[in-house]
Scaffold this active site. Structure first.
Site, mmCIF file in Angstrom:
data_model
loop_
_atom_site.group_PDB
_atom_site.id
_atom_site.type_symbol
_atom_site.label_atom_id
_atom_site.label_comp_id
_atom_site.label_asym_id
_atom_site.label_seq_id
_atom_site.Cartn_x
_atom_site.Cartn_y
_atom_site.Cartn_z
ATOM 1 N N ASP A 97 -23.963 28.732 14.451
ATOM 2 C CA ASP A 97 -23.768 29.638 13.311
ATOM 3 C C ASP A 97 -24.552 30.922 13.553
ATOM 4 O OD1 ASP A 97 -23.894 30.426 10.201
ATOM 5 O OD2 ASP A 97 -22.448 28.795 10.374
ATOM 6 N N ASP A 98 -24.916 31.598 12.500
ATOM 7 C CA ASP A 98 -25.566 32.906 12.563
ATOM 8 C C ASP A 98 -26.903 32.847 13.324
ATOM 9 O OD1 ASP A 98 -26.011 35.547 12.042
ATOM 10 O OD2 ASP A 98 -26.206 35.324 9.867
ATOM 11 N N LYS A 170 -16.199 31.254 13.248
ATOM 12 C CA LYS A 170 -16.419 31.380 11.798
ATOM 13 C C LYS A 170 -16.693 32.858 11.547
ATOM 14 C CE LYS A 170 -19.825 29.914 8.290
ATOM 15 N NZ LYS A 170 -20.923 28.947 8.063
ATOM 16 N N ASP A 172 -17.590 35.629 8.873
ATOM 17 C CA ASP A 172 -18.276 35.598 7.573
ATOM 18 C C ASP A 172 -18.369 37.018 7.004
ATOM 19 O OD1 ASP A 172 -19.820 34.824 5.477
ATOM 20 O OD2 ASP A 172 -21.470 34.024 6.680
ATOM 21 N N GLU A 222 -15.322 33.874 3.131
ATOM 22 C CA GLU A 222 -15.494 34.959 2.151
ATOM 23 C C GLU A 222 -15.730 34.358 0.772
ATOM 24 O OE1 GLU A 222 -12.476 34.930 -0.455
ATOM 25 O OE2 GLU A 222 -12.943 37.061 -0.203
ATOM 26 N N GLY A 224 -14.453 32.274 -1.131
ATOM 27 C CA GLY A 224 -13.410 31.968 -2.111
ATOM 28 C C GLY A 224 -13.186 33.058 -3.138
ATOM 29 N N ASP A 226 -11.694 36.070 -3.130
ATOM 30 C CA ASP A 226 -10.365 36.687 -3.253
ATOM 31 C C ASP A 226 -9.245 35.713 -2.909
ATOM 32 O OD1 ASP A 226 -10.800 39.589 -3.939
ATOM 33 O OD2 ASP A 226 -12.163 39.371 -2.253
ATOM 34 N N ARG A 241 -13.256 29.169 3.691
ATOM 35 C CA ARG A 241 -14.203 28.683 2.685
ATOM 36 C C ARG A 241 -13.631 28.974 1.305
ATOM 37 N NH1 ARG A 241 -19.701 28.856 4.210
ATOM 38 N NH2 ARG A 241 -20.134 29.444 2.058
ATOM 39 N N ASP A 245 -22.075 29.251 -0.809
ATOM 40 C CA ASP A 245 -22.726 28.228 0.024
ATOM 41 C C ASP A 245 -23.071 26.928 -0.720
ATOM 42 O OD1 ASP A 245 -22.613 30.400 1.662
ATOM 43 O OD2 ASP A 245 -24.683 30.258 2.338
HETATM 44 C C1 GLA Z 1 -23.391 32.754 4.784
HETATM 45 C C2 GLA Z 1 -22.452 31.579 5.021
HETATM 46 C C3 GLA Z 1 -23.272 30.396 5.514
HETATM 47 C C4 GLA Z 1 -24.010 30.765 6.800
HETATM 48 C C5 GLA Z 1 -24.866 31.972 6.563
HETATM 49 C C6 GLA Z 1 -25.469 32.508 7.841
HETATM 50 O O1 GLA Z 1 -24.269 32.518 3.745
HETATM 51 O O2 GLA Z 1 -21.773 31.264 3.847
HETATM 52 O O3 GLA Z 1 -22.418 29.282 5.732
HETATM 53 O O4 GLA Z 1 -23.057 30.995 7.801
HETATM 54 O O5 GLA Z 1 -24.114 33.046 5.968
HETATM 55 O O6 GLA Z 1 -26.219 33.667 7.646
#
Ligand code: GLA
Length: 421
Positions: A97-98, A170, A172, A222, A224, A226, A241, A245
């Site tokens: 992820d990030d 993913k 985001d 995004e 949910g 839009d 999504r 979160d």
């Molecule tokens: C958003 C996403 C999370 C994660 C974080 C990472 O909040 O919804 O699932 O990917 O960014 O910064």
């Protein structure tokens, strides 16, 4: 080959040589050429097998490791997916992820940061375990964690992912919200300005991924806002999504589950609603609450992305994550998402049609006490009764024809497969 046309009349007007040539063609060559044509047509069809024909399954670094994730942890997650049996249960994506990103160089190439010395070698390692590799970015200039996003570098980034061997992205929204706000200010006459800009950003990356020629599952994030379940397929995404979160609390997990009601018609092979990653094993919920989490996610045909530290996973949590029959409900080829049949005060009943005329039912006790919940098969379409299988107990309960009272602990769940053999 008579299904195509009757050749008998045509043959009346031909001399013998021509007749035998025509006969040879009809009897020998036409069947061969017919099968050849079928084979040629079938080849591209099978090559076009849709991505995410079933909800994606795997592991993602965010819920447990967040911004602390390193190359070593991703490799270790890959190792653990194999040694715990999770890979063989279906968890095949290893998604970083990030917070992997470093800086762009003068050519615009984005380099990973020091925690990820060689992304290609990491992807190769993941692949060597029979797994797939996923990565994360944003259509904005910055990701949610403040790292470099893909804005104005979509094609370049997509090409780099493909060269690394990425199988899943993913994407985001994050700081792209700033660009959307700017669009609204620039186009006050256009009430759709923000939405239009967002769609074009998601479409740009969808097209860039496609243009690489590598099958890369495209997962929108995004939150949910839009209704991505409506525009997701149009930007070549396979999942989106549906919520902001998740966190490791029963309250948030249930809130998300209840918000999925009504979205069932948007789920199906190649296009899935994503109520966010699993929290099972992260320690914030009781065993029964995690069981409810898994019960709801498999009924919802949700992507199953474990988000825990696989090195320290308890046997109980592993049992929930790898329950063969629960996973089979999630991964059922019909690809239906459960509907909530009813909500009565603090308990609810959910139903998911399965292949073979079977149906999965989940009973959820949202109350603070153990409850005895009556289940009337008449009310849920099984007027003649049904053979009942208890998924969590892994037990056939025989044939039920009358109302049954089911005891479910506080915040717990029961999961059944009903069939009429
Ligand atoms: C958003 C996403 C999370 C994660 C974080 C990472 O909040 O919804 O699932 O990917 O960014 O910064």
């Amino acid at each position: 080959m008579g299904v195509f046309f009757d050749n008998s009349k045509a043959l009346l007007y031909c001399d013998n040589d021509v007749l035998s040539a025509v006969n040879l063609f009809m009897k020998r060559l036409l069947p061969i050429s017919w099968w050849l044509a079928v084979a040629l047509l079938a080849a591209p069809l099978s090559a076009q097998k849709p991505l995410a024909a079933l909800p994606a399954m795997g592991w993602n670094s965010w819920n447990h490791f967040a911004g602390r994730v390193t190359d070593a942890e991703v490799r270790s997650a890959a190792d653990q997916l194999v040694s715990t049996g999770m890979r063989d249960a279906g968890y095949i994506y290893v998604n970083l992820d990030d917070t992997w990103q470093g800086q762009r160089d003068s050519q615009g190439v984005l380099h990973p940061n020091a925690r990820f010395p060689d992304m290609k070698s990491l992807a190769d390692y993941v692949h060597s375990k029979g797994l797939k590799f996923g990565i994360y970015s944003s259509p904005g200039a910055k990701t949610c964690g403040g790292y470099a996003g893909s804005l104005d570098h979509e094609t370049q980034d997509a090409g780099m992912y493909a060269r690394w061997g990425v199988d899943y992205l993913k994407y985001d929204l994050c700081s792209f919200a700033d660009n959307m706000r700017a669009a609204r200010q620039q186009h006050p006459e256009d009430p759709m300005a923000e939405f239009t800009l967002m769609i074009s950003a998601y479409r740009k990356m969808g097209a860039a991924l496609k243009a690489t020629g590598r099958p890369i599952l495209y997962s929108l994030c995004e939150y949910g806002i839009d209704e991505p379940w409506k525009f997701g397929p149009g930007v070549d995404a396979q999942m989106w999504r549906t919520t902001d979160d998740i966190n490791d609390t029963y309250a948030r997990m249930m809130e998300i589950a209840y918000n999925q009601v009504g979205l069932e018609k948007y789920a199906g092979p190649g296009h899935w609603n994503d109520p966010d990653m699993l929290e099972i094993g992260n320690g914030g919920m009781s065993y029964d609450e995690y069981k409810t989490h898994m019960t709801l996610w498999v009924l919802l045909a949700a992507p199953l992305l474990a988000g825990n530290d696989l090195n320290t996973m308890s046997a109980a949590d592993k049992g929930l994550l790898t329950n063969r029959e629960a996973i089979a409900i999630d991964q059922d080829a019909l690809g239906k998402q459960a509907a909530r049949v009813w909500q009565r005060g603090d308990f609810s009943l959910w139903s998911k049609p399965l292949t073979g005329g079977r149906t999965a039912f989940g009973l959820i006790n949202n109350s603070w006490q153990t409850r005895n919940i009556p289940l009337d098969l008449n009310q849920i379409g099984f007027q003649q009764g049904a053979a009942v299988h208890d998924v969590w107990a892994d037990k056939d309960l025989g044939r039920w024809s009358a109302i049954k009272v089911i005891q479910i602990p506080k915040h717990g769940a029961a999961l059944y497969v009903l069939s009429n053999p």
